[in-house]
Scaffold this motif. Structure first.
Motif, PDB file in Angstrom:
ATOM      1  N   GLY A 122       0.790  -1.225   0.000  1.00  0.00           N
ATOM      2  CA  GLY A 122       0.000   0.000   0.000  1.00  0.00           C
ATOM      3  C   GLY A 122       0.819   1.271   0.000  1.00  0.00           C
ATOM      4  O   GLY A 122       0.288   2.351   0.273  1.00  0.00           O
ATOM      5  N   ILE A 123       2.114   1.165  -0.328  1.00  0.00           N
ATOM      6  CA  ILE A 123       2.980   2.345  -0.379  1.00  0.00           C
ATOM      7  C   ILE A 123       2.801   3.057  -1.715  1.00  0.00           C
ATOM      8  O   ILE A 123       2.710   2.414  -2.764  1.00  0.00           O
ATOM      9  N   ALA A 124       2.762   4.386  -1.671  1.00  0.00           N
ATOM     10  CA  ALA A 124       2.746   5.183  -2.903  1.00  0.00           C
ATOM     11  C   ALA A 124       4.154   5.207  -3.474  1.00  0.00           C
ATOM     12  O   ALA A 124       5.046   5.869  -2.936  1.00  0.00           O
ATOM     13  N   VAL A 125       4.377   4.457  -4.559  1.00  0.00           N
ATOM     14  CA  VAL A 125       5.697   4.368  -5.181  1.00  0.00           C
ATOM     15  C   VAL A 125       5.684   5.145  -6.486  1.00  0.00           C
ATOM     16  O   VAL A 125       4.852   4.885  -7.367  1.00  0.00           O
ATOM     17  N   GLY A 126       6.582   6.104  -6.604  1.00  0.00           N
ATOM     18  CA  GLY A 126       6.764   6.835  -7.847  1.00  0.00           C
ATOM     19  C   GLY A 126       8.075   6.443  -8.504  1.00  0.00           C
ATOM     20  O   GLY A 126       8.838   5.626  -7.983  1.00  0.00           O
ATOM     21  N   ILE A 127       8.349   7.028  -9.659  1.00  0.00           N
ATOM     22  CA  ILE A 127       9.583   6.777 -10.400  1.00  0.00           C
ATOM     23  C   ILE A 127      10.445   8.032 -10.359  1.00  0.00           C
ATOM     24  O   ILE A 127       9.941   9.151 -10.488  1.00  0.00           O
ATOM     25  N   GLY A 128      11.753   7.841 -10.180  1.00  0.00           N
ATOM     26  CA  GLY A 128      12.679   8.966 -10.206  1.00  0.00           C
ATOM     27  C   GLY A 128      13.862   8.677 -11.104  1.00  0.00           C
ATOM     28  O   GLY A 128      14.326   7.536 -11.186  1.00  0.00           O
ATOM     29  N   CYS A 129      14.369   9.701 -11.769  1.00  0.00           N
ATOM     30  CA  CYS A 129      15.537   9.525 -12.645  1.00  0.00           C
ATOM     31  C   CYS A 129      16.849   9.519 -11.873  1.00  0.00           C
ATOM     32  O   CYS A 129      17.853   9.034 -12.377  1.00  0.00           O
ATOM     33  N   ASP A 130      16.859  10.091 -10.676  1.00  0.00           N
ATOM     34  CA  ASP A 130      18.076  10.249  -9.884  1.00  0.00           C
ATOM     35  C   ASP A 130      19.065  11.127 -10.653  1.00  0.00           C
ATOM     36  O   ASP A 130      18.757  11.676 -11.705  1.00  0.00           O
ATOM     37  N   GLY A 131      20.249  11.298 -10.116  1.00  0.00           N
ATOM     38  CA  GLY A 131      21.228  12.159 -10.761  1.00  0.00           C
ATOM     39  C   GLY A 131      21.813  11.530 -12.001  1.00  0.00           C
ATOM     40  O   GLY A 131      21.989  10.312 -12.086  1.00  0.00           O
ATOM     41  N   ALA A 132      22.157  12.362 -12.976  1.00  0.00           N
ATOM     42  CA  ALA A 132      22.693  11.853 -14.240  1.00  0.00           C
ATOM     43  C   ALA A 132      24.124  11.359 -14.106  1.00  0.00           C
ATOM     44  O   ALA A 132      24.642  10.741 -15.031  1.00  0.00           O
ATOM     45  N   THR A 133      24.780  11.603 -12.975  1.00  0.00           N
ATOM     46  CA  THR A 133      26.077  10.980 -12.747  1.00  0.00           C
ATOM     47  C   THR A 133      25.899   9.545 -12.271  1.00  0.00           C
ATOM     48  O   THR A 133      26.788   8.710 -12.420  1.00  0.00           O
ATOM     49  N   ALA A 134      24.728   9.255 -11.688  1.00  0.00           N
ATOM     50  CA  ALA A 134      24.437   7.910 -11.200  1.00  0.00           C
ATOM     51  C   ALA A 134      23.670   7.085 -12.223  1.00  0.00           C
ATOM     52  O   ALA A 134      23.867   5.878 -12.332  1.00  0.00           O
ATOM     53  N   ALA A 135      22.773   7.727 -12.974  1.00  0.00           N
ATOM     54  CA  ALA A 135      21.922   6.995 -13.921  1.00  0.00           C
ATOM     55  C   ALA A 135      22.199   7.346 -15.375  1.00  0.00           C
ATOM     56  O   ALA A 135      21.678   6.692 -16.270  1.00  0.00           O
ATOM     57  N   ASP A 136      22.953   8.405 -15.613  1.00  0.00           N
ATOM     58  CA  ASP A 136      23.467   8.791 -16.936  1.00  0.00           C
ATOM     59  C   ASP A 136      22.445   9.389 -17.893  1.00  0.00           C
ATOM     60  O   ASP A 136      22.822  10.077 -18.826  1.00  0.00           O
ATOM     61  N   HIS A 137      21.177   9.109 -17.711  1.00  0.00           N
ATOM     62  CA  HIS A 137      20.168   9.703 -18.585  1.00  0.00           C
ATOM     63  C   HIS A 137      19.139  10.424 -17.722  1.00  0.00           C
ATOM     64  O   HIS A 137      19.117  10.306 -16.501  1.00  0.00           O
ATOM     65  N   GLN A 138      18.279  11.194 -18.375  1.00  0.00           N
ATOM     66  CA  GLN A 138      17.214  11.912 -17.689  1.00  0.00           C
ATOM     67  C   GLN A 138      15.905  11.708 -18.451  1.00  0.00           C
ATOM     68  O   GLN A 138      15.174  12.656 -18.716  1.00  0.00           O
ATOM     69  N   SER A 139      15.654  10.440 -18.818  1.00  0.00           N
ATOM     70  CA  SER A 139      14.426  10.074 -19.516  1.00  0.00           C
ATOM     71  C   SER A 139      13.527   9.325 -18.551  1.00  0.00           C
ATOM     72  O   SER A 139      13.849   8.207 -18.132  1.00  0.00           O
ATOM     73  N   LEU A 140      12.404   9.912 -18.212  1.00  0.00           N
ATOM     74  CA  LEU A 140      11.486   9.228 -17.304  1.00  0.00           C
ATOM     75  C   LEU A 140      10.805   8.059 -18.000  1.00  0.00           C
ATOM     76  O   LEU A 140      10.403   7.084 -17.347  1.00  0.00           O
TER      77      LEU A 140
END
Length: 463
Positions: A318-336
């Motif tokens: 029952g947790i409200a879970v959203g999506i995050g891109c995190d920092g682009a140094t950690a995930a490299d892209h910024q595409s949701l």
């Protein structure tokens, strides 16, 4: 009949993410004054409009909601460092010297570039957690830039207050004075925070984590947020090193420490939460704490022990879970869009079946889940009367989707890659006909590259 400002019409399918409205075949959406003023199917006559856009061959969804980001990190993107041996602490220390050079120019440029990329991926609302403040006024500059671009924005005033000399993972020169940080939180709230349902800017408070903030900072921030009725945000349970550091220092698990500091309330959403116990997931659900799941950053450095984040289990709790891109140094892209697809695939990997994360549920996390986590349920992430006029239009008659007529929502994330054809915030196009409508983007990218070189210490190639 009064004319709407904008009409998106004749879509193959409008997915409202509203339980009462459901899906609208041959649908249309009308936006007036920045808000949705009408929706219908092919059988319902749409209103006249000052601007009408044919969405034939397209899927229309609510604009995506990015629930966790560090936009400044696109200045140090794609830093693959095998010599760091997957160490979170070593990773931070490698970049602190670069990030300490952040100034207003760097923040404005990284914000513009990051938000343009987010908008291109169908994102209409974003959070940014700026926890490094080597110079004053950086969050003001970021908020001003978001307003110029037209992105709906939650600006998190982060901090680090526990420097290396006090046992924290933070250079002493970047550790802020606690009183000065809290005073700035109050100043930013008074200057920028808009509680209205259609707000373009909200302010939240976010000591970065238990590795670099004192217990006093955490407790006093929670008390201030309660007094001002604003949201709280932090990183927690995101890495084995964090778990080891916190349990050694506090003799409790990270989420237990947050609870003892007054953080597990309905005002809070936490980034990552990769290692929650079953009891902790039940507690987060009971307290109304949201979670921002950032799938790429958890695996791009080589994966994590224990497998992917237990997103299915959190949703079932029952947790409200959203999506995050995190920092682009950690995930490299910024595409949701890419983060949503990755979240879906990792949940299926963990669960061992496609039923562990249907595409429509992944879309729910990227829209309704994110909106609920950041405290904007019913305002964004949904298409319904009087909600914000934020939507994404996806071309489904293009090469990546050839042959995928049966279920366009499943096709959206099973197929691809893709970018939004239109991204609309409050009736204004941030992306139109597949191209970002960001004034001066080419010049911004040129200046961004110059700033990258300065911060990274890289000499420009000779021509």
């Amino acid at each position: 009949m009064t004319a709407a400002d904008l009409l998106i019409r004749d879509a193959d399918l409008v997915v409202t993410m509203d339980e009462a409205l459901g899906d609208l075949p041959g649908g249309w959406v009308a936006v007036t004054g920045g808000l949705i003023t009408g929706l219908g199917t092919a059988a319902d006559p749409p209103p006249p409009a000052l601007k009408a856009v044919d969405a034939g061959g397209c899927l229309v969804t609510p604009g995506l909601v990015n629930s966790h980001q560090h936009l400044y990190q696109n200045l140090t993107r794609s830093g693959d460092r095998p010599d760091l041996d997957g160490s979170l602490e070593a990773w931070f220390w490698h970049y602190f010297g670069m990030w300490s050079q952040l100034d207003e120019e760097a923040v404005r440029l990284s914000t513009a570039v990051g938000m343009a990329e987010l908008a291109w991926s169908g994102c209409t609302t974003t959070v940014d957690h700026l926890y490094l403040h080597p110079r004053p006024g950086l969050l003001d500059a970021q908020i001003d830039e978001a307003a110029r671009l037209g992105m709906r924005f939650t600006a998190v005033r982060g901090t680090m207050t526990m420097g290396e000399q006090n046992g924290g993972i933070c250079p002493d020169h970047l550790a802020e004075d606690e009183d000065a940080y809290l005073a700035d939180c109050e100043r930013l709230f008074a200057r920028h925070h808009d509680p209205a349902p259609s707000a373009m800017v909200r302010v939240a408070f976010g000591p970065t984590n238990l590795l670099s903030c004192t217990p006093s900072t955490m407790t006093r921030t929670a008390e201030l947020a309660d007094r001002l009725a604003v949201r709280l945000h932090t990183h927690v349970a995101d890495d084995p090193e964090e778990h080891a550091f916190v349990t050694a220092r506090y003799e409790r698990r990270p989420l237990e420490v947050l609870d003892s500091l007054g953080w597990l309330t309905e005002r809070t959403w936490c980034a990552h939460v990769v290692y929650p116990s079953t009891a902790e997931m039940a507690l987060l659900a009971e307290r109304g704490v949201g979670v921002s799941h950032c799938p790429s950053s958890t695996v791009i450095g080589g994966g994590l022990p224990g497998g992917p984040t237990p997103v299915r289990e959190m949703l079932d709790a029952g947790i409200a879970v959203g999506i995050g891109c995190d920092g682009a140094t950690a995930a490299d892209h910024q595409s949701l869009w890419m983060e949503t697809k990755t979240a879906m695939l990792l949940a299926r990997l963990r669960g061992g079946t496609a039923d562990a994360m249907p595409a429509r549920e992944a879309l729910w996390m990227a829209t309704r889940g994110g909106a609920r986590a950041i405290g904007r349920e019913g305002e964004v992430g949904v298409l319904r009367h009087a909600a914000c006029g934020d939507l994404a239009v996806w071309r489904m008659d293009t090469l990546p989707y050839a042959g995928a007529l049966a279920d366009p929502v499943t096709a959206l994330f099973n197929c691809g890659p893709t970018w939004a054809w239109h991204t609309v915030v409050g009736g204004r196009f941030l992306v139109e006909d597949g191209e970002p409508r960001i004034t001066g983007l080419d010049e911004t990218l040129r200046r961004h590259r110059e700033t990258e070189r300065r911060i990274q210490g890289v000499t420009a190639p000779s021509l």
